[in-house]
Design a protein around this motif. Structure first.
Motif, PDB file in Angstrom:
ATOM      1  N   SER A  52       0.862  -1.184   0.000  1.00 45.93           N
ATOM      2  CA  SER A  52       0.000   0.000   0.000  1.00 45.93           C
ATOM      3  C   SER A  52       0.895   1.229   0.000  1.00 45.93           C
ATOM      4  CB  SER A  52      -0.913   0.014   1.238  1.00 45.93           C
ATOM      5  OG  SER A  52      -0.143   0.213   2.421  1.00 45.93           O
ATOM      6  N   ASP A  53       0.311   2.367  -0.313  1.00 44.30           N
ATOM      7  CA  ASP A  53       1.041   3.636  -0.288  1.00 44.30           C
ATOM      8  C   ASP A  53       0.338   4.567   0.687  1.00 44.30           C
ATOM      9  OD1 ASP A  53       2.285   6.043  -0.696  1.00 44.30           O
ATOM     10  OD2 ASP A  53       1.717   6.240  -2.799  1.00 44.30           O
ATOM     11  N   PRO A  54       0.939   4.861   1.844  1.00 44.54           N
ATOM     12  CA  PRO A  54       0.279   5.723   2.828  1.00 44.54           C
ATOM     13  C   PRO A  54      -0.017   7.131   2.322  1.00 44.54           C
ATOM     14  CG  PRO A  54       2.140   4.561   3.817  1.00 44.54           C
ATOM     15  CD  PRO A  54       2.221   4.327   2.341  1.00 44.54           C
ATOM     16  N   SER A  55       0.667   7.538   1.241  1.00 41.41           N
ATOM     17  CA  SER A  55       0.416   8.873   0.692  1.00 41.41           C
ATOM     18  C   SER A  55      -0.683   8.857  -0.356  1.00 41.41           C
ATOM     19  CB  SER A  55       1.693   9.435   0.063  1.00 41.41           C
ATOM     20  OG  SER A  55       1.963   8.835  -1.192  1.00 41.41           O
ATOM     21  N   GLY A  56      -1.065   7.677  -0.820  1.00 43.36           N
ATOM     22  CA  GLY A  56      -1.994   7.571  -1.940  1.00 43.36           C
ATOM     23  C   GLY A  56      -3.448   7.645  -1.519  1.00 43.36           C
ATOM     24  N   LYS A  57      -4.228   8.330  -2.315  1.00 46.56           N
ATOM     25  CA  LYS A  57      -5.670   8.453  -2.064  1.00 46.56           C
ATOM     26  C   LYS A  57      -6.390   8.317  -3.402  1.00 46.56           C
ATOM     27  CE  LYS A  57      -5.098  11.439   1.994  1.00 46.56           C
ATOM     28  NZ  LYS A  57      -5.415  12.750   2.621  1.00 46.56           N
ATOM     29  N   TRP A  58      -6.882   7.093  -3.668  1.00 48.13           N
ATOM     30  CA  TRP A  58      -7.521   6.794  -4.943  1.00 48.13           C
ATOM     31  C   TRP A  58      -8.873   6.091  -4.802  1.00 48.13           C
ATOM     32  CZ3 TRP A  58      -5.384   8.477  -9.457  1.00 48.13           C
ATOM     33  CH2 TRP A  58      -4.029   8.868  -9.432  1.00 48.13           C
ATOM     34  N   VAL A  59      -9.085   5.437  -3.669  1.00 44.84           N
ATOM     35  CA  VAL A  59     -10.269   4.594  -3.488  1.00 44.84           C
ATOM     36  C   VAL A  59     -11.036   5.057  -2.251  1.00 44.84           C
ATOM     37  CG1 VAL A  59     -11.109   2.234  -3.187  1.00 44.84           C
ATOM     38  CG2 VAL A  59      -9.000   2.653  -4.486  1.00 44.84           C
ATOM     39  N   ALA A  60     -12.318   5.280  -2.394  1.00 49.55           N
ATOM     40  CA  ALA A  60     -13.146   5.647  -1.243  1.00 49.55           C
ATOM     41  C   ALA A  60     -13.520   4.393  -0.452  1.00 49.55           C
ATOM     42  CB  ALA A  60     -14.404   6.358  -1.710  1.00 49.55           C
ATOM     43  N   PRO A  61     -13.601   4.481   0.867  1.00 53.30           N
ATOM     44  CA  PRO A  61     -14.145   3.354   1.624  1.00 53.30           C
ATOM     45  C   PRO A  61     -15.591   3.119   1.207  1.00 53.30           C
ATOM     46  CG  PRO A  61     -13.978   5.307   3.012  1.00 53.30           C
ATOM     47  CD  PRO A  61     -13.292   5.643   1.725  1.00 53.30           C
ATOM     48  N   PHE A  62     -16.033   1.875   1.279  1.00 55.18           N
ATOM     49  CA  PHE A  62     -17.377   1.538   0.815  1.00 55.18           C
ATOM     50  C   PHE A  62     -18.417   2.387   1.539  1.00 55.18           C
ATOM     51  CE2 PHE A  62     -21.209  -1.280   0.847  1.00 55.18           C
ATOM     52  CZ  PHE A  62     -21.452  -1.213  -0.521  1.00 55.18           C
ATOM     53  N   GLY A 115     -18.568   5.625   1.030  1.00 52.15           N
ATOM     54  CA  GLY A 115     -18.069   6.990   0.978  1.00 52.15           C
ATOM     55  C   GLY A 115     -17.853   7.458  -0.447  1.00 52.15           C
ATOM     56  N   THR A 116     -17.434   8.694  -0.593  1.00 56.80           N
ATOM     57  CA  THR A 116     -17.190   9.276  -1.919  1.00 56.80           C
ATOM     58  C   THR A 116     -15.817   9.928  -2.035  1.00 56.80           C
ATOM     59  OG1 THR A 116     -18.188  11.382  -1.245  1.00 56.80           O
ATOM     60  CG2 THR A 116     -19.648   9.752  -2.289  1.00 56.80           C
ATOM     61  N   GLU A 117     -15.097  10.071  -0.940  1.00 57.15           N
ATOM     62  CA  GLU A 117     -13.821  10.790  -0.962  1.00 57.15           C
ATOM     63  C   GLU A 117     -12.662   9.811  -1.076  1.00 57.15           C
ATOM     64  OE1 GLU A 117     -14.980  14.572   1.869  1.00 57.15           O
ATOM     65  OE2 GLU A 117     -14.278  12.730   2.801  1.00 57.15           O
ATOM     66  N   PRO A 118     -11.699  10.059  -1.979  1.00 58.92           N
ATOM     67  CA  PRO A 118     -10.546   9.159  -2.110  1.00 58.92           C
ATOM     68  C   PRO A 118      -9.744   9.107  -0.818  1.00 58.92           C
ATOM     69  CG  PRO A 118     -10.181  11.201  -3.341  1.00 58.92           C
ATOM     70  CD  PRO A 118     -11.606  11.222  -2.886  1.00 58.92           C
ATOM     71  N   LEU A 119      -9.445   7.905  -0.362  1.00 59.38           N
ATOM     72  CA  LEU A 119      -8.727   7.730   0.899  1.00 59.38           C
ATOM     73  C   LEU A 119      -7.674   6.633   0.816  1.00 59.38           C
ATOM     74  CD1 LEU A 119      -8.350   8.212   3.960  1.00 59.38           C
ATOM     75  CD2 LEU A 119     -10.193   6.564   4.356  1.00 59.38           C
ATOM     76  N   LEU A 120      -7.994   5.510   0.186  1.00 60.45           N
ATOM     77  CA  LEU A 120      -7.142   4.331   0.179  1.00 60.45           C
ATOM     78  C   LEU A 120      -6.445   4.181  -1.170  1.00 60.45           C
ATOM     79  CD1 LEU A 120      -9.932   2.058   1.629  1.00 60.45           C
ATOM     80  CD2 LEU A 120      -8.007   2.954   2.953  1.00 60.45           C
ATOM     81  N   THR A 121      -5.405   3.356  -1.217  1.00 60.13           N
ATOM     82  CA  THR A 121      -4.825   2.971  -2.495  1.00 60.13           C
ATOM     83  C   THR A 121      -5.486   1.659  -2.961  1.00 60.13           C
ATOM     84  OG1 THR A 121      -2.968   2.185  -1.132  1.00 60.13           O
ATOM     85  CG2 THR A 121      -2.597   4.131  -2.451  1.00 60.13           C
ATOM     86  N   PRO A 122      -5.246   1.235  -4.209  1.00 61.74           N
ATOM     87  CA  PRO A 122      -5.834  -0.034  -4.664  1.00 61.74           C
ATOM     88  C   PRO A 122      -5.423  -1.232  -3.817  1.00 61.74           C
ATOM     89  CG  PRO A 122      -5.177   1.253  -6.554  1.00 61.74           C
ATOM     90  CD  PRO A 122      -4.660   1.991  -5.338  1.00 61.74           C
ATOM     91  N   ASN A 123      -4.304  -1.120  -3.108  1.00 64.68           N
ATOM     92  CA  ASN A 123      -3.882  -2.123  -2.138  1.00 64.68           C
ATOM     93  C   ASN A 123      -3.808  -3.536  -2.722  1.00 64.68           C
ATOM     94  OD1 ASN A 123      -3.696  -0.050  -0.334  1.00 64.68           O
ATOM     95  ND2 ASN A 123      -5.521  -0.559   0.811  1.00 64.68           N
ATOM     96  N   PRO A 124      -2.869  -3.748  -3.659  1.00 61.05           N
ATOM     97  CA  PRO A 124      -2.725  -5.068  -4.265  1.00 61.05           C
ATOM     98  C   PRO A 124      -2.139  -6.098  -3.306  1.00 61.05           C
ATOM     99  CG  PRO A 124      -1.012  -3.598  -5.050  1.00 61.05           C
ATOM    100  CD  PRO A 124      -1.958  -2.758  -4.248  1.00 61.05           C
ATOM    101  N   TRP A 125      -2.499  -7.340  -3.564  1.00 60.28           N
ATOM    102  CA  TRP A 125      -1.909  -8.453  -2.822  1.00 60.28           C
ATOM    103  C   TRP A 125      -1.784  -9.639  -3.776  1.00 60.28           C
ATOM    104  CZ3 TRP A 125      -4.903 -12.885  -2.335  1.00 60.28           C
ATOM    105  CH2 TRP A 125      -6.272 -12.732  -2.533  1.00 60.28           C
ATOM    106  N   ALA A 126      -0.831 -10.498  -3.501  1.00 62.13           N
ATOM    107  CA  ALA A 126      -0.554 -11.609  -4.412  1.00 62.13           C
ATOM    108  C   ALA A 126      -0.066 -12.815  -3.637  1.00 62.13           C
ATOM    109  CB  ALA A 126       0.494 -11.198  -5.453  1.00 62.13           C
ATOM    110  N   VAL A 127      -0.372 -13.984  -4.175  1.00 59.55           N
ATOM    111  CA  VAL A 127       0.127 -15.256  -3.644  1.00 59.55           C
ATOM    112  C   VAL A 127       0.706 -16.048  -4.805  1.00 59.55           C
ATOM    113  CG1 VAL A 127      -0.480 -17.453  -2.548  1.00 59.55           C
ATOM    114  CG2 VAL A 127      -1.550 -15.334  -1.767  1.00 59.55           C
ATOM    115  N   GLY A 128       1.904 -16.558  -4.639  1.00 59.20           N
ATOM    116  CA  GLY A 128       2.494 -17.465  -5.607  1.00 59.20           C
ATOM    117  C   GLY A 128       2.845 -18.768  -4.926  1.00 59.20           C
ATOM    118  N   TYR A 129       2.586 -19.887  -5.615  1.00 58.05           N
ATOM    119  CA  TYR A 129       2.987 -21.163  -5.017  1.00 58.05           C
ATOM    120  C   TYR A 129       3.372 -22.153  -6.109  1.00 58.05           C
ATOM    121  CZ  TYR A 129      -1.980 -22.607  -5.731  1.00 58.05           C
ATOM    122  OH  TYR A 129      -3.231 -22.891  -6.237  1.00 58.05           O
ATOM    123  N   PRO A 130       4.281 -23.079  -5.781  1.00 62.38           N
ATOM    124  CA  PRO A 130       4.759 -24.025  -6.783  1.00 62.38           C
ATOM    125  C   PRO A 130       3.746 -25.139  -7.024  1.00 62.38           C
ATOM    126  CG  PRO A 130       5.789 -24.493  -4.682  1.00 62.38           C
ATOM    127  CD  PRO A 130       4.958 -23.250  -4.477  1.00 62.38           C
TER     128      PRO A 130
END
Length: 348
Positions: free
Chosen positions: A140-150, A152-167
């Motif tokens: 996440s980026d603490p400085s980023g404001k692109w996504v409103a909390p559900f 709401g209408t004001e940008p607050l959160l980043t897209p907050n990606p997450w990933a899992v890789g496994y063999p």
């Protein structure tokens, strides 16, 4: 799409980064991971990011010298301060440390504050998965404001990606997603090409779902919608909170510090299957599950069920030393090449 020889594109990426002030060793790592991302077909997070990194380098907001600081080290858990060094370069070191610790202790987790942007997560989880580990990464980026909390209408959160890789017994499974329906890079791509989304993935400042990506440039700003959209966006909102808790809460640095500098807080966990039911049993189970999924009768016979990572593997297998880039990316790279007096490679 235009194809380039891999070696030419890699040399071009290194040249741009070094002209902007990144030392050769760091530039080589960043460029290699960006090109690997393009080879996997994720062109929004490959060399297309370089035009966004260059002003960070020349402006001094991406640190070029030094090392991370170890804030805490309890062997199985660690906290690093990345000092805004290049995220790809930091993640290479973090993965090596966590894989070594996981081999010794069964698992290892690291929360890192103040890294710079770390790029495509599945490019990173693939490194660990190909060496037999399960790997989870969130950022996440603490400085980023692109996504409103559900709700709401004001940008607050980043897209907050997450990933899992496994063999598996074949190529790794690479799950790579985010808490918003789309990413900032994809929004920029659509704005640059003048296109609209096929579905209402954005939210206007008035709270109306829309297909128009330019609402993020309006005043007041619109936002990206969380996964689930207007109907079930509480699910994406919950994922976003999880990611910010892991990356900002556990690292001890985040929005409470009113951060204004573009960065990437990270949570990384590496698990050795041998420390649980055993590597052989793990590979048997996950490979069998993948086979069952792919064999499932498809809704559209022309589009069989894919496992996450199948498309990336197909792209890698078909690359044959060439990397294909969209015209929109080439246009921006050409502008950077002219600015930094670096020759754009010839098409292959």
């Amino acid at each position: 799409m235009t194809a380039y020889q891999r070696d030419d594109l890699l040399a071009f990426a290194v040249a741009l980064l070094t002209r902007a002030g990144l030392p050769d060793d760091k530039a080589a790592v960043v460029a290699e991971l960006l090109v690997q991302t393009d080879e996997m077909g994720v062109t929004t997070h490959g060399v297309s990011l370089i035009p966004y990194y260059l002003p960070e380098l020349t402006g001094g907001t991406m640190t070029t010298e030094g090392m991370h600081e170890v804030v805490q080290d309890r062997k199985v858990t660690m906290v690093w301060d990345g000092n805004y060094l290049p995220g790809h370069w930091l993640m290479g070191q973090a993965l090596e440390v966590c894989m070594d610790r996981a081999a010794e202790f069964g698992m290892a987790a690291l929360s890192m504050r103040r890294a710079h942007h770390i790029g495509c997560l599945s490019t990173l989880t693939r490194i660990a998965a190909e060496r037999g580990f399960v790997c989870y990464i969130a950022t996440s980026d603490p400085s980023g404001k692109w996504v409103a909390p559900f709700g709401g209408t004001e940008p607050l959160l980043t897209p907050n990606p997450w990933a899992v890789g496994y063999p598996t017994e074949g190529h790794p499974v690479l799950i790579d997603t985010c808490a918003s329906i789309t990413t900032v890079s994809k929004v920029r791509e659509y704005i640059n090409t003048g296109a609209e989304f096929a579905h209402p993935w954005m939210l206007s400042a008035e709270g109306t779902p829309t297909t128009d990506p330019t609402v993020v440039n309006a005043s007041p700003k619109g936002t990206l919608m969380p996964v689930g959209g207007a109907d079930h966006g509480h699910k994406g909102f919950a994922m976003a909170l999880m990611v910010e808790m892991l990356t900002q809460g556990l690292s001890g640095h985040g929005r409470a510090e009113d951060v204004s500098r573009w960065g990437g807080n990270v949570f990384l966990q590496v698990i050795d299957p041998e420390a649980f039911g055993g590597r052989a049993a793990f590979l048997r189970e996950v490979s069998h599950l993948g086979d069952l999924c792919r064999a499932n009768r498809p809704a559209d016979p022309a589009r069989p069920v894919r496992m996450p990572g199948d498309r990336a593997q197909q792209a890698l297998s078909g690359a044959k030393g060439r990397v294909r880039l969209p015209d929109e990316v080439i246009t921006r790279l050409a502008a950077s090449a002219a600015e930094f007096d670096v020759a754009l490679p010839a098409a292959a």
